[in-house]
Design a protein around this motif. Structure first.
Motif, mmCIF file in Angstrom:
data_model
loop_
_atom_site.group_PDB
_atom_site.id
_atom_site.type_symbol
_atom_site.label_atom_id
_atom_site.label_comp_id
_atom_site.label_asym_id
_atom_site.label_seq_id
_atom_site.Cartn_x
_atom_site.Cartn_y
_atom_site.Cartn_z
ATOM 1 N N ALA A 71 2.066 6.841 -7.146
ATOM 2 C CA ALA A 71 1.388 7.455 -7.903
ATOM 3 C C ALA A 71 1.221 8.918 -7.542
ATOM 4 O O ALA A 71 1.631 9.879 -8.765
ATOM 5 C CB ALA A 71 -0.108 7.314 -6.521
ATOM 6 N N THR A 88 -6.243 8.548 -9.342
ATOM 7 C CA THR A 88 -4.966 7.730 -8.789
ATOM 8 C C THR A 88 -4.318 7.804 -6.586
ATOM 9 O O THR A 88 -5.241 8.352 -5.766
ATOM 10 C CB THR A 88 -3.997 8.475 -9.426
ATOM 11 O OG1 THR A 88 -2.890 7.612 -9.131
ATOM 12 C CG2 THR A 88 -3.743 9.872 -8.819
ATOM 13 N N LEU A 103 -12.237 4.840 -12.507
ATOM 14 C CA LEU A 103 -11.045 5.742 -12.195
ATOM 15 C C LEU A 103 -10.921 6.175 -12.726
ATOM 16 O O LEU A 103 -10.405 5.687 -14.082
ATOM 17 C CB LEU A 103 -10.109 4.314 -11.782
ATOM 18 C CG LEU A 103 -10.113 3.636 -10.162
ATOM 19 C CD1 LEU A 103 -8.260 2.345 -10.406
ATOM 20 C CD2 LEU A 103 -10.063 3.695 -9.096
ATOM 21 N N LEU A 125 -13.418 3.690 -0.105
ATOM 22 C CA LEU A 125 -12.693 3.476 -0.142
ATOM 23 C C LEU A 125 -12.500 2.796 1.170
ATOM 24 O O LEU A 125 -13.295 2.652 1.989
ATOM 25 C CB LEU A 125 -12.144 5.481 -0.058
ATOM 26 C CG LEU A 125 -12.225 5.788 -1.410
ATOM 27 C CD1 LEU A 125 -11.692 7.420 -1.154
ATOM 28 C CD2 LEU A 125 -10.551 5.508 -2.543
ATOM 29 N N LYS A 163 -4.858 6.521 -4.600
ATOM 30 C CA LYS A 163 -6.140 5.370 -3.292
ATOM 31 C C LYS A 163 -5.739 3.744 -3.220
ATOM 32 O O LYS A 163 -5.174 2.942 -3.710
ATOM 33 C CB LYS A 163 -7.650 5.427 -4.058
ATOM 34 C CG LYS A 163 -7.804 6.645 -4.407
ATOM 35 C CD LYS A 163 -7.462 8.327 -3.310
ATOM 36 C CE LYS A 163 -8.173 9.500 -3.573
ATOM 37 N NZ LYS A 163 -7.750 9.598 -4.328
ATOM 38 N N ASN A 205 0.321 -1.384 0.264
ATOM 39 C CA ASN A 205 -0.272 0.345 -0.089
ATOM 40 C C ASN A 205 0.667 1.174 -0.003
ATOM 41 O O ASN A 205 0.501 1.879 -0.819
ATOM 42 C CB ASN A 205 -0.484 0.100 1.185
ATOM 43 C CG ASN A 205 -2.486 -0.887 1.036
ATOM 44 O OD1 ASN A 205 -1.962 -1.601 0.227
ATOM 45 N ND2 ASN A 205 -2.802 -1.164 2.343
ATOM 46 N N TYR A 216 -9.428 0.771 -2.901
ATOM 47 C CA TYR A 216 -10.568 0.567 -3.204
ATOM 48 C C TYR A 216 -10.982 -0.206 -2.913
ATOM 49 O O TYR A 216 -10.309 -1.573 -2.818
ATOM 50 C CB TYR A 216 -10.467 0.743 -4.494
ATOM 51 C CG TYR A 216 -11.135 2.274 -5.136
ATOM 52 C CD1 TYR A 216 -12.246 2.702 -4.777
ATOM 53 C CD2 TYR A 216 -10.410 3.027 -5.703
ATOM 54 C CE1 TYR A 216 -12.539 4.725 -5.453
ATOM 55 C CE2 TYR A 216 -10.134 4.519 -5.755
ATOM 56 C CZ TYR A 216 -11.526 5.221 -6.066
ATOM 57 O OH TYR A 216 -11.036 6.537 -6.076
ATOM 58 N N THR A 235 -3.689 2.701 -8.187
ATOM 59 C CA THR A 235 -4.455 2.411 -6.987
ATOM 60 C C THR A 235 -3.862 0.795 -7.154
ATOM 61 O O THR A 235 -3.334 -0.308 -7.564
ATOM 62 C CB THR A 235 -5.591 2.781 -8.107
ATOM 63 O OG1 THR A 235 -5.735 3.799 -7.323
ATOM 64 C CG2 THR A 235 -6.118 2.182 -6.611
ATOM 65 N N THR A 295 1.836 2.117 -3.349
ATOM 66 C CA THR A 295 1.126 2.021 -4.175
ATOM 67 C C THR A 295 1.132 4.169 -3.986
ATOM 68 O O THR A 295 1.182 4.018 -5.418
ATOM 69 C CB THR A 295 -0.051 1.560 -4.149
ATOM 70 O OG1 THR A 295 0.184 0.339 -4.153
ATOM 71 C CG2 THR A 295 -0.919 2.463 -4.646
ATOM 72 N N SER A 296 1.368 4.332 -2.713
ATOM 73 C CA SER A 296 0.965 5.728 -2.480
ATOM 74 C C SER A 296 1.854 6.390 -3.036
ATOM 75 O O SER A 296 2.511 7.272 -3.624
ATOM 76 C CB SER A 296 0.399 6.085 -1.504
ATOM 77 O OG SER A 296 0.521 7.074 -0.971
#
Length: 252
Positions: A187, A238, A232, A249, A240, A180, A242, A198, A183-184
């Motif tokens: 992005a 972007t 998306l 979210l 996030k 995660n 989900y 995402t 991912t952040s």
């Protein structure tokens, strides 16, 4: 907005959620021109081979997220097929899960989970980034989307720190929480290239990994996820996390 990527690459596509991704992309009103279904052992992927035998769209590709040489070879193969149009959608789905807690988890199990569930998706994304940039450049004024250029990291609700109320599952939770964060980060770093990134939780799914007591089947999960993919778009889509079935979210 309709989901219509011309090319999709899925890791861990030989069973479970990965295999269902292949089936659902083939069912789109406008299916991709190329579906690169990646797995560690293509020769034994009987269900995947059955699908590929009936579709010229599906290309089975050997790729082990822990083996850089297979990732490089896969990239070379994929690039040779894409006719200079780039790769629209990369789905980092391959993962490992061992149900180990505080007292019985080992260092090696922790390291194996981090390598497969976090480092693997990062290295696959690094390796294929030139093809994603190429795809994003085909429509440079279009908003970010899964049809233009995107990386989807398949995460899990149990990776949420803010929603953790039950503990346990140390290697899986921690490695997916790391995914995660990646991912952040991705992005933010790839937004300027027009690439959406995402994380998506597929729900508790009846697969070899999810087990027989899970709440939903792969088809139900994937229909929800594909609906999320279609929505998306741009800055709102972007970076996030989900819930793929509920479409809402999840807190990091």
């Amino acid at each position: 907005m309709a989901l219509c990527p011309k090319s999709v690459l899925i890791t861990g596509a030989n069973r479970g959620i990965g295999l269902e991704f292949v089936k659902q992309f083939l069912k789109l009103d406008v299916p991709p021109k190329f579906i690169f279904a990646c797995c560690r052992q293509p020769d034994s992927a009987e269900d995947l081979k059955s699908i590929a035998s009936g579709s010229s769209v599906v290309h089975i590709v050997k790729l082990d997220v822990q083996d850089q040489s297979t990732i490089d070879t896969a990239k070379t193969y994929v690039e040779s097929k894409l006719e200079g149009q780039g790769l629209n959608l990369l789905i980092n789905n391959a993962a490992v899960l061992h149900l180990k807690g505080f007292y019985d988890v080992t260092k090696q199990e922790m390291m194996d989970h981090f390598e497969t569930n976090a480092v693997g998706p990062l290295i696959v994304s690094q390796t294929f980034i030139s093809l994603l940039k190429q795809a994003a450049g085909v429509n440079p004024t279009a908003p970010m989307s899964c049809s233009r250029a995107a990386i989807i990291n398949m995460s899990t609700g149990v990776a949420s720190i803010s929603e953790n109320s039950s503990g346990g599952i140390y290697p899986y939770r921690a490695s997916k929480a790391a995914l995660n964060m990646l991912t952040s980060n991705m992005a933010i770093d790839l937004k300027g290239d027009g690439i959406l990134v995402t994380a998506v939780h597929p729900g508790w799914v009846k697969t070899n990994m999810g087990g027989p007591n899970a709440l939903i089947d792969t088809e139900t999960s994937l229909k929800g996820i594909m609906s999320v993919f279609a929505k998306l778009q741009g800055e709102e889509g972007t970076g996030k996390f989900y819930h793929g079935v509920k479409g809402e979210l999840i807190g990091w």
